[in-house]
Design a protein around this motif. Structure first.
Motif, short mmCIF file in Angstrom:
data_model
loop_
_atom_site.label_atom_id
_atom_site.label_comp_id
_atom_site.label_asym_id
_atom_site.label_seq_id
_atom_site.Cartn_x
_atom_site.Cartn_y
_atom_site.Cartn_z
N VAL A 55 0.77 -1.21 0.04
CA VAL A 55 0.08 -0.08 0.20
C VAL A 55 0.92 1.32 -0.09
CG1 VAL A 55 -1.64 1.30 1.63
CG2 VAL A 55 -2.08 -1.04 1.11
N SER A 56 2.14 1.19 0.56
CA SER A 56 3.06 2.44 0.85
C SER A 56 3.41 2.69 -0.57
CB SER A 56 3.94 2.16 1.85
OG SER A 56 3.70 2.17 3.03
N ALA A 57 3.78 1.59 -1.22
CA ALA A 57 4.39 1.89 -2.56
C ALA A 57 3.43 2.29 -3.51
CB ALA A 57 5.11 0.61 -3.03
N SER A 58 2.20 1.87 -3.35
CA SER A 58 1.16 2.25 -4.46
C SER A 58 0.70 3.75 -4.06
CB SER A 58 -0.02 1.33 -4.28
OG SER A 58 -1.11 1.85 -5.19
N LEU A 59 0.73 4.06 -2.89
CA LEU A 59 0.25 5.46 -2.27
C LEU A 59 1.32 6.30 -2.65
CD1 LEU A 59 -1.91 6.87 -0.83
CD2 LEU A 59 -0.35 6.39 1.21
N ALA A 60 2.75 6.16 -2.64
CA ALA A 60 3.68 7.16 -3.18
C ALA A 60 3.15 7.55 -4.60
CB ALA A 60 5.12 6.59 -3.10
N GLU A 61 3.05 6.20 -5.75
CA GLU A 61 2.95 6.83 -6.79
C GLU A 61 1.60 7.60 -7.02
OE1 GLU A 61 2.59 3.07 -8.94
OE2 GLU A 61 4.61 2.44 -8.70
N ASP A 62 0.38 7.48 -6.31
CA ASP A 62 -0.69 8.07 -6.62
C ASP A 62 -0.51 9.38 -6.05
OD1 ASP A 62 -2.27 6.13 -7.97
OD2 ASP A 62 -2.80 5.12 -5.98
N LEU A 63 0.09 9.53 -5.02
CA LEU A 63 0.35 10.87 -4.29
C LEU A 63 1.20 11.61 -5.55
CD1 LEU A 63 1.30 10.13 -0.62
CD2 LEU A 63 -0.80 11.19 -1.47
N LYS A 75 -8.36 17.75 -8.95
CA LYS A 75 -7.93 16.92 -7.80
C LYS A 75 -8.90 16.38 -6.98
CE LYS A 75 -3.66 19.71 -6.63
NZ LYS A 75 -2.56 18.70 -6.73
N ALA A 76 -9.92 17.05 -6.85
CA ALA A 76 -11.17 16.55 -5.94
C ALA A 76 -11.84 15.23 -6.76
CB ALA A 76 -12.11 17.82 -5.89
N VAL A 77 -11.89 15.31 -7.97
CA VAL A 77 -12.59 14.42 -8.70
C VAL A 77 -11.78 13.21 -8.73
CG1 VAL A 77 -12.97 13.42 -11.19
CG2 VAL A 77 -13.75 15.76 -10.45
N PHE A 78 -10.36 13.48 -8.86
CA PHE A 78 -9.36 12.29 -8.86
C PHE A 78 -9.35 11.57 -7.23
CE2 PHE A 78 -4.72 10.63 -8.17
CZ PHE A 78 -4.89 9.51 -9.18
N LYS A 79 -9.49 12.42 -6.37
CA LYS A 79 -9.71 11.55 -4.95
C LYS A 79 -11.02 10.91 -4.82
CE LYS A 79 -7.24 15.39 -3.04
NZ LYS A 79 -7.26 16.84 -2.20
N ARG A 80 -12.10 11.58 -5.39
CA ARG A 80 -13.41 11.14 -5.35
C ARG A 80 -13.66 9.58 -6.00
NH1 ARG A 80 -17.40 14.59 -7.91
NH2 ARG A 80 -16.91 13.58 -9.72
N ASP A 81 -13.13 9.95 -7.23
CA ASP A 81 -13.81 8.54 -8.42
C ASP A 81 -12.47 7.75 -8.28
OD1 ASP A 81 -15.92 10.01 -8.77
OD2 ASP A 81 -15.17 11.07 -10.68
N THR A 82 -11.29 8.07 -7.95
CA THR A 82 -10.05 7.06 -8.16
C THR A 82 -9.37 6.60 -6.89
OG1 THR A 82 -9.55 7.99 -10.34
CG2 THR A 82 -7.91 6.72 -9.12
N LEU A 83 -9.06 7.73 -6.15
CA LEU A 83 -8.20 7.17 -5.00
C LEU A 83 -9.02 6.30 -4.06
CD1 LEU A 83 -5.74 10.10 -4.34
CD2 LEU A 83 -5.60 7.90 -5.69
N LEU A 84 -10.21 7.07 -3.33
CA LEU A 84 -11.06 6.83 -2.31
C LEU A 84 -11.52 5.06 -2.74
CD1 LEU A 84 -12.90 9.85 -0.99
CD2 LEU A 84 -11.17 8.20 0.31
N LYS A 86 -10.27 3.16 -4.88
CA LYS A 86 -8.98 2.38 -5.12
C LYS A 86 -8.80 1.41 -3.77
CE LYS A 86 -4.21 1.99 -6.64
NZ LYS A 86 -3.27 2.63 -7.25
N TYR A 87 -8.72 2.56 -2.59
CA TYR A 87 -8.26 2.15 -1.36
C TYR A 87 -9.06 1.74 -0.29
CZ TYR A 87 -3.30 3.68 -3.02
OH TYR A 87 -2.29 3.74 -3.69
N ALA A 88 -10.45 1.71 -0.74
CA ALA A 88 -11.34 1.45 0.33
C ALA A 88 -11.33 0.19 1.07
CB ALA A 88 -12.91 1.55 -0.44
N GLU A 89 -10.98 -1.02 0.37
CA GLU A 89 -10.84 -2.22 0.83
C GLU A 89 -9.41 -2.17 1.93
OE1 GLU A 89 -9.38 -6.82 -0.35
OE2 GLU A 89 -10.11 -5.47 -1.99
N TYR A 90 -8.63 -1.58 1.50
CA TYR A 90 -7.25 -1.52 2.21
C TYR A 90 -7.64 -0.71 3.61
CZ TYR A 90 -4.99 -3.64 -1.41
OH TYR A 90 -4.40 -4.43 -2.48
N LEU A 103 -1.91 5.75 4.70
CA LEU A 103 -3.07 5.85 4.30
C LEU A 103 -4.31 6.35 4.77
CD1 LEU A 103 -4.95 5.06 1.55
CD2 LEU A 103 -5.08 2.67 2.49
N LEU A 104 -4.53 6.25 6.10
CA LEU A 104 -5.64 6.56 6.78
C LEU A 104 -5.58 7.94 7.15
CD1 LEU A 104 -5.80 3.56 9.50
CD2 LEU A 104 -6.99 3.74 7.39
N GLY A 105 -4.48 8.55 7.08
CA GLY A 105 -4.38 10.15 7.26
C GLY A 105 -4.75 10.63 6.03
#
Length: 246
Positions: A55-63, A75-84, A86-90, A103-105
């Motif tokens: 997750v840390s490695a993937s998060l670094a790429e996405d950030l 940015k808001a659309v990317f967070k809403r439609d992609t990042l949240l 993508k990481y919901a299960e984790y 990731l939680l922060g």
């Protein structure tokens, strides 16, 4: 609609109840753990560490991808439609296992950015109960302070739009003014003053003039600029007592 909320937005209330019980000495007794459970726990810990590393490695790429987007709207659309999504299960895995992770922060900030206030407060309650009181260093803030700032920002927008910010504004308000000094959130006085100001304005809007005046006076004592609205309310209250129409 924010979508499905895992714990119904009650995490903060449950956290407070458990804090009060622990303070009163009502904790449960010690649990005896068998060797087989310890062995399985080691295997589980290894798997958890591997998941955290992935997750840390993937998060670094996405950030990095997020940082490359200039538009705040995009940015808001990317967070809403992609990042949240993508990481919901984790996020759920970390919560279910009681494991903290950067990731939680980030997810907490994204939820506020996207206006998902109930989900944000639910996750914030979990973070504070499970020891994740801080954020990745990029945010330079504690969980309580960020939650108080962002909830007030959201609540003011709701109030200005003619919508009620409850129950979420009230949940955070109660944490800022808890009578127990060991449970109250430590935030700057100006921020607390602005919470009192918004509470007073809401009371005035509902027709509770005396209640609004009392709260706005508290806000004024903490430095909030409420003289004009307070004077108007006092004038209205005086006219009402004299039997004249305001």
């Amino acid at each position: 609609m924010e979508g499905r909320v895992r714990r119904g937005g009650l995490e903060m209330s449950l956290m407070l109840a458990r804090q009060r019980a622990a303070k009163a000495g009502n904790g449960e007794g010690e649990t005896v753990v068998s060797p087989s459970v310890i062995a399985s726990g080691k295997a589980g810990l290894l798997a958890a560490n591997q998941t955290a590393a992935l997750v840390s490695a993937s998060l670094a790429e996405d950030l990095e991808a997020l940082h490359s987007i200039a538009s705040f709207e995009r940015k808001a659309v990317f967070k809403r439609d992609t990042l949240l999504p993508k990481y919901a299960e984790y996020i759920n895995r970390f919560r279910d296992s009681g494991q903290t992770h950067d990731l939680l922060g980030y997810a907490l900030v994204w939820l506020f950015d996207c206006g998902f206030i109930e989900r944000a407060l639910d996750l914030a309650g979990w973070c504070m109960e499970h020891g994740q009181r801080g954020f990745p260093t990029v945010f330079k803030s504690s969980v309580p302070l960020l939650v108080a700032l962002r909830t007030l920002e959201w609540a003011k927008a709701e109030h200005d739009a003619g919508r009620s910010p409850e129950p979420f504004f009230g949940q955070v308000f109660d944490r800022l003014f808890d009578p127990d000094p060991e449970l109250v959130w430590d935030v700057p006085d100006q921020l607390a003053a602005n919470y009192l100001k918004l509470r007073g304005l809401a009371l005035a809007k509902s027709g509770d003039v005396s209640g609004a005046v009392a709260v706005l006076r508290q806000a004024q004592e903490k430095g909030a600029k409420v003289k004009t609205v307070l004077d108007d309310l006092l004038k209205k209250s005086s006219l009402t007592r004299s039997g004249r129409a305001p």
